[in-house]
Design a protein around this motif. Structure first.
Motif, PDB file in Angstrom:
ATOM      1  N   LEU A 156       0.827  -1.204   0.000  1.00 45.56           N
ATOM      2  CA  LEU A 156       0.000   0.000   0.000  1.00 45.56           C
ATOM      3  C   LEU A 156       0.866   1.261   0.000  1.00 45.56           C
ATOM      4  O   LEU A 156       0.656   2.176  -0.812  1.00 45.56           O
ATOM      5  CB  LEU A 156      -0.937  -0.008   1.215  1.00 45.56           C
ATOM      6  N   ILE A 157       1.845   1.309   0.904  1.00 46.23           N
ATOM      7  CA  ILE A 157       2.700   2.501   0.991  1.00 46.23           C
ATOM      8  C   ILE A 157       3.556   2.638  -0.264  1.00 46.23           C
ATOM      9  O   ILE A 157       3.645   3.728  -0.863  1.00 46.23           O
ATOM     10  CB  ILE A 157       3.595   2.431   2.242  1.00 46.23           C
ATOM     11  N   GLY A 158       4.181   1.549  -0.674  1.00 45.39           N
ATOM     12  CA  GLY A 158       5.091   1.615  -1.810  1.00 45.39           C
ATOM     13  C   GLY A 158       4.397   1.975  -3.105  1.00 45.39           C
ATOM     14  O   GLY A 158       4.890   2.817  -3.872  1.00 45.39           O
ATOM     15  N   THR A 159       3.250   1.357  -3.370  1.00 44.32           N
ATOM     16  CA  THR A 159       2.529   1.640  -4.613  1.00 44.32           C
ATOM     17  C   THR A 159       2.028   3.071  -4.643  1.00 44.32           C
ATOM     18  O   THR A 159       2.149   3.769  -5.665  1.00 44.32           O
ATOM     19  CB  THR A 159       1.364   0.655  -4.777  1.00 44.32           C
ATOM     20  N   ALA A 160       1.467   3.533  -3.521  1.00 41.61           N
ATOM     21  CA  ALA A 160       0.927   4.893  -3.482  1.00 41.61           C
ATOM     22  C   ALA A 160       2.034   5.935  -3.629  1.00 41.61           C
ATOM     23  O   ALA A 160       1.940   6.853  -4.475  1.00 41.61           O
ATOM     24  CB  ALA A 160       0.165   5.112  -2.177  1.00 41.61           C
ATOM     25  N   LEU A 161       3.103   5.822  -2.824  1.00 42.63           N
ATOM     26  CA  LEU A 161       4.163   6.827  -2.868  1.00 42.63           C
ATOM     27  C   LEU A 161       4.908   6.834  -4.195  1.00 42.63           C
ATOM     28  O   LEU A 161       5.165   7.901  -4.775  1.00 42.63           O
ATOM     29  CB  LEU A 161       5.144   6.591  -1.720  1.00 42.63           C
TER      30      LEU A 161
END
Length: 314
Positions: free
Chosen positions: A99-104
């Protein structure tokens, strides 16, 4: 009598209008394309499909060098995976990584691509520098960022102490679960974002400049043109960037292992797969876990494509 007259009638010469069709000659198949593709096809089958099939089959067997012989267990390996608390925690960690990696990486990639869309002095050099984090191996990145997060000699502790924001050095990795995941994922985002930016930039380069000119004549501001022209037409590139981010984060191993070792605070599913297979020597469960990760990767990637991708025609 009539038969004799018909026999005596002279034959009519074949002309252009009544020429009988000649039988078509069969074209010999062109084998050259197949010969050219054959080495690559054999390589893919031997390196990918055969091991994948072997993994699927072995995931239903008890393959443990400490407990021979190999025997069929059905869904026993999968049952053990869902009962293991370490694997459950690692699965949650990996989901947060995704979630964090894809969004950022997607948001930063869009910002970088829009910046690089217009030509300016030093643009080529900036793109070359941008590629460097993506080109570095994950292990090297983990070692580099260890110098920042390290509790004894890390740059972050040094800067915070110099600014009097903290009065002593802190341990950032390994103690607090969510802080550990965030700091590790920052390292991975640093690696993934350049590729996301280049993929989105390639999509932006295909947008005709006439559309921006038409939007400007219609009274659209720069922000409105971004929302109504840039983002909709860049969706294919954004979808590809998000898919590669999902695949990379779901299979994250190097950065957590180098920065945090096998500590459960930031452990990922791939780290647990490594520990189960090569530390516990339970290869059957490792095969089953690898199969589940592969299925999850396919499902999430197809979901992203379904939600984000739209065909674009100019």
């Amino acid at each position: 009598m009539n038969g004799a007259r018909l026999a005596a009638r002279p034959a009519v010469a074949a002309g252009p209008g009544n020429a009988s069709p000649r039988p078509k000659r069969r074209r010999r198949p062109d084998l050259l394309p197949y010969l050219l593709v054959a080495p690559l096809a054999i390589f893919i089958v031997g390196l990918a499909l055969v091991p994948a099939g072997f993994t699927v089959v072995e995931s239903f067997f008890k393959v443990d060098t400490l407990d021979p012989p190999t025997r069929f267990t059905g869904l026993g390996n999968f049952r053990q995976i869902f009962l293991d608390p370490l694997l459950r925690d690692a699965s949650v960690n990996t989901l947060v990584y995704v979630l964090i990696g894809t969004a950022l990486s997607t948001l930063l990639g869009i910002a970088m691509a829009v910046t690089l869309q217009h030509r300016f002095a030093g643009r080529s050099a900036l793109i070359a520098i941008l590629i460097l984090p993506w080109a570095l191996p994950g292990v090297v990145e983990g070692i580099v960022w260890t110098g920042i997060w390290d509790a004894n000699t890390g740059l972050l502790n040094s800067v915070l102490t110099s600014l009097h924001l903290i009065d002593h050095y802190h341990v950032f990795l390994g103690e607090h679960r969510w802080l550990t995941i965030l700091l590790i994922e920052i390292v991975q985002v640093w690696q993934m974002t350049p590729l996301s930016a280049l993929l989105i930039l390639a999509a932006l380069q295909n947008i005709p400049g006439d559309l921006y000119e038409a939007a400007r004549l219609d009274g659209c501001s720069g922000l409105q043109a971004f929302w109504r022209v840039t983002l909709p037409l860049a969706r294919p590139g954004i979808a590809i960037a998000m898919v590669q981010a999902v695949i990379t984060t779901l299979n994250v191993f190097d950065q957590p292992y180098v920065l945090n070792g096998a500590a459960p605070a930031g452990s990922s599913v791939m780290i647990q797969t490594y520990l189960v297979s090569f530390q516990n020597l339970n290869f059957g469960e490792g095969y089953a876990l690898s199969l589940l990760v592969t299925i999850a990767t396919l499902v999430l990637s197809l979901g992203v494509v379904k939600l984000v991708y739209r065909p674009v025609e100019f």
